[in-house]
Scaffold this active site. Structure first.
Site, PDB file in Angstrom:
ATOM      1  N   THR A  15       0.821  -1.201   0.000  1.00 19.68           N
ATOM      2  CA  THR A  15       0.000   0.000   0.000  1.00 19.68           C
ATOM      3  C   THR A  15       0.863   1.263   0.000  1.00 19.68           C
ATOM      4  O   THR A  15       2.067   1.221   0.252  1.00 19.68           O
ATOM      5  CB  THR A  15      -0.929   0.034   1.237  1.00 19.68           C
ATOM      6  OG1 THR A  15      -0.137   0.117   2.426  1.00 19.68           O
ATOM      7  CG2 THR A  15      -1.803  -1.194   1.299  1.00 19.68           C
ATOM      8  N   ASP A  16       0.203   2.382  -0.271  1.00 15.47           N
ATOM      9  CA  ASP A  16       0.878   3.675  -0.221  1.00 15.47           C
ATOM     10  C   ASP A  16       0.622   4.308   1.146  1.00 15.47           C
ATOM     11  O   ASP A  16       0.088   3.662   2.052  1.00 15.47           O
ATOM     12  CB  ASP A  16       0.411   4.567  -1.373  1.00 15.47           C
ATOM     13  CG  ASP A  16      -1.090   4.815  -1.371  1.00 15.47           C
ATOM     14  OD1 ASP A  16      -1.750   4.634  -0.319  1.00 15.47           O
ATOM     15  OD2 ASP A  16      -1.617   5.176  -2.436  1.00 15.47           O
ATOM     16  N   GLN A  17       0.953   5.576   1.295  1.00 11.05           N
ATOM     17  CA  GLN A  17       0.812   6.257   2.575  1.00 11.05           C
ATOM     18  C   GLN A  17      -0.637   6.309   3.061  1.00 11.05           C
ATOM     19  O   GLN A  17      -0.901   6.388   4.242  1.00 11.05           O
ATOM     20  CB  GLN A  17       1.383   7.670   2.461  1.00 11.05           C
ATOM     21  CG  GLN A  17       1.538   8.372   3.782  1.00 11.05           C
ATOM     22  CD  GLN A  17       2.251   9.701   3.642  1.00 11.05           C
ATOM     23  OE1 GLN A  17       2.402  10.212   2.552  1.00 11.05           O
ATOM     24  NE2 GLN A  17       2.681  10.247   4.756  1.00 11.05           N
TER      25      GLN A  17
END
Length: 141
Positions: A15-17
């Site tokens: 996942t990203d931030q």
């Protein structure tokens, strides 16, 4: 014949931030589901390699409907929608455990030998081709 869905949990590193799955990971999920499908139809990847069968991706189309997030559990339903002696195509549905459709995708593949020359699976391994034919579903899935 009915295939079982491939089930997996979304990892944090995918996942990203915002804890949303990065788009590049969908190709990995499809590959995992495709390998599981090949095993279910009696052609696990190890056996394919022994027989000199390689199935490179020719096309990949993703259709994003809802974001996948860290911690989600998803079920990936791969469907063989086209099969010829030298190519096949799959459609994938990614759903949550409640059955909500989150993502769809399509891939197409060629059957090639270890030299990357096209292989006529029906002629080379007719029993494998016939077995895969049993799992071909309607394209409209």
């Amino acid at each position: 014949m009915k295939l079982k869905p491939y089930r997996r949990k979304i990892n944090y590193y995918e996942t990203d931030q915002m804890q949303v799955v990065h788009h590049s990971n969908y190709a990995r999920y499809l590959e995992e589901a495709r390998l599981d499908l090949m095993e279910q139809v009696g052609l696990p990847y190890g056996k394919m390699e022994e027989l000199g069968i390689i199935i490179p991706v020719l096309e990949l189309h993703d259709y994003y409907t809802y974001a996948l997030h860290f911690g989600d559990t998803v079920e990936i339903f791969p469907h063989i929608i086209r099969l010829t002696p030298v190519r096949f195509s799959l459609k994938y549905e990614i759903k949550n455990p409640e059955g909500q459709l989150l993502h769809t995708a399509e891939t197409s593949h060629a059957f090639v030998d270890t030299e990357f020359r096209p292989m006529n699976l029906k002629k080379r391994y007719p029993e494998i081709f016939e077995n895969m034919q049993q799992y071909v579903e309607d394209e409209s899935i």
